[in-house]
Design a protein around this motif. Structure first.
Motif, short mmCIF file in Angstrom:
data_model
loop_
_atom_site.label_atom_id
_atom_site.label_comp_id
_atom_site.label_asym_id
_atom_site.label_seq_id
_atom_site.Cartn_x
_atom_site.Cartn_y
_atom_site.Cartn_z
N LEU A 1 5.87 11.01 -2.75
CA LEU A 1 5.22 11.18 -1.30
C LEU A 1 6.22 12.27 -0.66
N LYS A 2 7.53 12.25 -0.88
CA LYS A 2 8.08 13.44 -0.43
C LYS A 2 7.81 14.77 -1.01
N PHE A 3 7.83 14.62 -2.46
CA PHE A 3 7.11 16.03 -3.12
C PHE A 3 5.79 16.34 -2.41
N VAL A 4 4.88 15.67 -2.32
CA VAL A 4 3.56 15.96 -1.86
C VAL A 4 3.70 16.19 -0.30
N SER A 5 4.26 15.52 0.42
CA SER A 5 4.54 15.81 1.86
C SER A 5 4.98 17.33 2.07
N ARG A 6 6.26 17.85 1.37
CA ARG A 6 6.68 18.97 1.36
C ARG A 6 5.78 20.00 1.01
N SER A 7 5.07 19.64 -0.05
CA SER A 7 4.00 21.01 -0.58
C SER A 7 2.97 20.83 0.55
N THR A 8 2.12 19.76 1.00
CA THR A 8 1.24 20.02 2.05
C THR A 8 1.48 20.49 3.28
N TRP A 9 2.73 20.04 3.74
CA TRP A 9 3.09 20.81 5.11
C TRP A 9 3.42 22.31 4.99
N SER A 10 3.77 22.73 3.76
CA SER A 10 4.05 24.00 3.57
C SER A 10 2.77 24.58 3.48
N VAL A 11 1.71 24.44 2.93
CA VAL A 11 0.23 25.00 3.00
C VAL A 11 -0.18 24.81 4.43
N VAL A 12 -0.27 23.67 5.05
CA VAL A 12 -0.59 23.56 6.41
C VAL A 12 0.00 24.59 7.42
N LEU A 13 1.33 24.47 7.41
CA LEU A 13 2.13 25.48 8.11
C LEU A 13 1.72 26.91 7.99
N PHE A 14 1.56 27.37 6.65
CA PHE A 14 1.31 28.70 6.29
C PHE A 14 0.01 29.08 6.84
N LEU B 1 0.63 -1.13 0.10
CA LEU B 1 0.23 0.15 -0.05
C LEU B 1 0.96 1.13 -0.06
N GLU B 2 1.24 1.71 -0.99
CA GLU B 2 2.34 2.80 -1.42
C GLU B 2 1.20 4.04 -1.78
N ASP B 3 -0.05 4.18 -1.53
CA ASP B 3 -0.99 5.27 -1.94
C ASP B 3 -0.35 6.56 -1.41
N VAL B 4 0.00 7.80 -1.99
CA VAL B 4 0.33 8.93 -1.43
C VAL B 4 -0.48 9.74 -0.56
N THR B 5 -1.67 9.37 -0.73
CA THR B 5 -2.78 10.27 -0.05
C THR B 5 -2.70 9.50 1.41
N PHE B 6 -2.94 8.28 1.45
CA PHE B 6 -2.96 7.57 2.40
C PHE B 6 -1.79 7.95 3.66
N HIS B 7 -0.57 7.85 2.91
CA HIS B 7 0.68 8.14 4.15
C HIS B 7 0.84 9.65 4.32
N MET B 8 0.28 10.15 3.39
CA MET B 8 0.20 11.86 3.79
C MET B 8 -0.85 12.18 4.96
N LEU B 9 -1.66 11.31 4.99
CA LEU B 9 -2.74 11.50 5.90
C LEU B 9 -2.13 11.06 7.30
N ILE B 10 -1.38 10.04 7.37
CA ILE B 10 -0.69 9.57 8.38
C ILE B 10 -0.03 10.54 9.15
N GLN B 11 0.85 11.12 8.05
CA GLN B 11 1.95 12.39 8.71
C GLN B 11 1.12 13.27 9.10
N LEU B 12 -0.10 13.84 8.90
CA LEU B 12 -0.68 14.93 9.27
C LEU B 12 -1.44 14.61 10.54
N ILE B 13 -1.79 13.42 10.76
CA ILE B 13 -2.54 13.15 12.11
C ILE B 13 -1.64 12.81 13.31
N THR B 14 -0.44 12.46 12.90
CA THR B 14 0.67 11.96 13.91
C THR B 14 0.95 13.10 15.12
#
Length: 670
Positions: free
Chosen positions: A266-279, A213-226
């Motif tokens: 995932l690295k690219f999406v993670s960086r972009s997503t966290w950038s928006v969330v933190l902003f 299971l290497e779905d980017v959205t799934f692993h990105m959600l794990i990072q956000l709720i951690t």
């Protein structure tokens, strides 16, 4: 519906504050956001939001501190562990005692335990505020590392001390032995729980990837709720949630470095997503702070029992005590190396202590703690001076932010500013180009490999040209800036040629109008104000939407070959106009633009091949993504005090120039 409208207004406020910060450069973003929050709260139909301390801590502070722990250099943190412990633990405890007695002397009617509670909630500094303020201030690296490390830890020590002071006030009972034991259990337990939970989540994520299971959205959600999971579990078992998310962030960064490589997407999406969330979170923290200040202060200001002058004196004296105590603490425990270079005053103990003391800005954690004070004691009586405590906390926050934003830029000013600017230009330019190359590499696939290789070659050539002679780097960058003006001369010649073609009726007037409109789009990109970087994101979004919804629906109904013929003629006219004004100062830039036009003509002549058309489109898509990541890098360098605004604007101008050439290819190489 009211909640939705309030959130929408706050998000618009974040956008407005960032636009205003590009225009009103002498006011830092946090202060602008606080002012907007105060205005929104003070309007007749304004936003009035009750601050729920527990919700505020988990929703905003937890992810911010988790990210800080994730991004903080572990080597630097370990290197300065002793100064951090002295600041985050020793200084906090001394502040509680000393400032507590000062408050008791100023306000004798306030119980001693309540004085200690106010001192405790004023003791932690705000990492977000310091980081945001540093955008306009060139603080030495050692001081920034200390401030960031201190802010990661002192929230927990200050809040634990505050908790015991409040408990003593509410119950009337206090045990120093119990308080000390509990403090270490809560602190160490928080650190351990953060390490354990973060490690388990990291391992779980790794196991899930291994089973396929290497779905980017799934692993990105794990990072956000951690961070929320870590904070809530730690608080539930009775340890410090704040220290838990900090240690959890540090563990995540370590396990990410040592585990198997994560898929690049995932690295690219993670960086972009966290950038928006933190902003968004950073902006909301200060906007909500601004929303609370009027309600927190007006209750006391309208009370005739205490004069406003006396209230102002309370705030100024307490703030001065905090700064002086911080200065003395740093001065006494300073472990800097002896100053061997007389010109480097920033190595001096006095200067280091002064900068560190003024950088101790208080922020949202302080106000959230003040609002968490209960309304009643165990015996049913009202909590003594609750409104006054909240008022003083809000006042100290405002004064420390205003002082830091007004005084720090003056005393931290570089002596050799011009030298620093040229150095920053070189380093920043290289970092921006490398970021663009990394973005292209991450987007490379089997389908666009040829386009990516061609574009990476172009970027590496730009970088190698600028690195070939360090003495000429400033001139090379200047050539690229002059090139923008040369480009405008060429486009003016294109407009004249279009007018001639229209008068002679060589081509249909509607086709000439389309060409003219497309040239105007290129000109608009060149003319954009580089200081308003937010427009870059808007334009990028517009282009994406146009592609999604079949941009330029008239393409199928127009003669692209006719458009290309017209563009060839206007390009030749542009070359002729540029050649007529070449001089020694603009020769390099002029030849560069002429070569661009010649290359463009060659590509127009061979662009009837399907393979070439596909390559051009792929290259254009990659170029836009690379430029957007490069712009994000410029903003990141600016926010982290690596470059000043002038350098950022120069770099944005260069990217605007590069984007204009890219827009030309997108519009005419269909």
């Amino acid at each position: 519906m009211e909640v939705f409208i309030a959130v929408l207004v706050l998000l618009i406020g974040i956008l407005a504050s960032n636009i205003l910060s590009r225009i009103i450069t002498f006011i830092p973003v946090p202060l602008i956001q606080i002012i907007i929050g105060i205005i929104l709260s003070s309007l007749p139909m304004g936003i009035h939001m009750t601050l729920e301390p527990e919700l505020f801590m988990v929703l905003f502070i937890a992810p911010l501190l988790y990210n800080d722990g994730k991004m903080t250099s572990k080597e630097e943190l370990w290197e300065i562990r002793s100064p951090i412990i002295l600041m985050a633990l020793g200084l906090v405890l001394v502040t509680v005692v000393v400032v507590g007695y000062v408050i008791s002397w100023l306000i004798p009617e306030m119980p001693m335990s309540a004085c200690f509670a106010l001192a405790a909630i004023l003791s932690p500094t705000d990492a977000v505020a310091v980081s945001s303020l540093s955008e306009r201030v060139k603080l030495p690296k050692s001081i920034m590392a200390l401030l960031e490390g201190e802010a990661l830890m002192n929230d927990a020590s200050g809040l634990v001390a505050f908790k015991f002071a409040i408990a003593a006030t509410v119950t009337g009972v206090f045990s120093i032995t119990h308080a000390t034991t509990s403090f270490f259990i809560i602190a160490l337990g928080g650190l351990f729980s953060g390490v354990l939970i973060s490690f388990l989540i990291s391992k779980l994520s790794s196991v899930i990837r291994r089973v396929g299971l290497e779905d980017v959205t799934f692993h990105m959600l794990i990072q956000l709720i951690t961070p929320f999971i870590i904070y809530l579990i730690s608080e539930e078992i009775g340890v410090s949630g704040i220290l838990a998310v900090v240690s959890g962030g540090i563990v995540y960064s370590i396990t990410a470095e040592n585990s198997e490589p994560i898929i690049s997407k995932l690295k690219f999406v993670s960086r972009s997503t966290w950038s928006v969330v933190l902003f968004i979170i950073n902006g909301l923290v200060f906007l909500i702070l601004g929303l609370q200040i009027p309600d927190a202060m007006f209750v006391i200001l309208r009370d005739d029992a205490v004069s406003n002058l006396k209230l102002s004196i309370y705030i100024l004296v307490i703030t001065a005590t905090l700064i002086l105590l911080r200065f003395l603490w740093v001065y006494v425990f300073w472990k800097g190396k002896p100053n061997k270079d007389k010109e480097e005053k920033k190595n001096s103990r006095l200067f280091h202590s002064l900068l560190t003391s003024l950088s101790g800005v208080r922020g949202a954690v302080t106000l959230a703690g003040a609002f968490s004070i209960p309304f009643y004691l165990n015996n049913g009586a009202s909590f003594p001076q609750r409104d006054l405590i909240i008022f003083i906390a809000a006042g100290v926050i405002l004064v420390t932010i205003i002082m830091a934003s007004a005084v720090l830029p003056i005393i931290a000013k570089e002596e050799d500013e011009e030298k620093e600017k040229s150095t920053f230009n070189e380093k920043a330019f290289i970092k921006v180009i490398d970021t663009a190359i990394d973005a292209i590499n991450e987007e490379t696939s089997d389908d666009n490999k040829a386009a990516a290789k061609s574009l990476i070659y172009d970027y590496r050539r730009i970088k190698s040209e600028n690195l070939s002679n360090k003495e000429e780097i400033k001139l090379t960058i200047q050539d690229r800036r002059i090139g923008k003006d040369i480009f405008k001369i060429g486009m003016e010649a294109e407009y004249i040629e279009l007018k001639r073609l229209l008068e002679q009726a060589e081509f249909p007037s509607e086709i000439i109008s389309i060409v003219k409109e497309r040239i105007r789009k290129i000109e608009s990109s060149l003319s954009r104000n580089p200081s308003l970087g937010v427009y870059d994101n808007i334009n990028s979004t517009k282009r994406t939407l146009k592609r999604l919804f079949n941009r330029d629906t008239e393409v199928n109904n127009i003669d692209m070959e006719c458009i290309k013929k017209i563009k060839i003629k206007t390009s030749k006219a542009a070359i002729k106009a540029i050649e007529s004004q070449i001089n020694e100062e603009n020769r390099n830039a002029s030849m560069f633009v002429i070569e661009y036009y010649k290359t463009f003509i060659r590509r127009l002549l061979i662009n009837d091949k399907k393979d070439s058309e596909s390559l051009n489109k792929q290259k254009t898509e990659l170029q836009f993504k690379a430029l957007q990541m490069a712009r994000n890098k410029i903003q990141n360098l600016l926010e982290n005090n690596k470059i000043n605004r002038e350098t950022a604007n120069k770099l944005r101008s260069i990217l605007n120039y590069m984007e204009a050439t890219n827009i030309g290819e997108e519009l005419f190489l269909e």
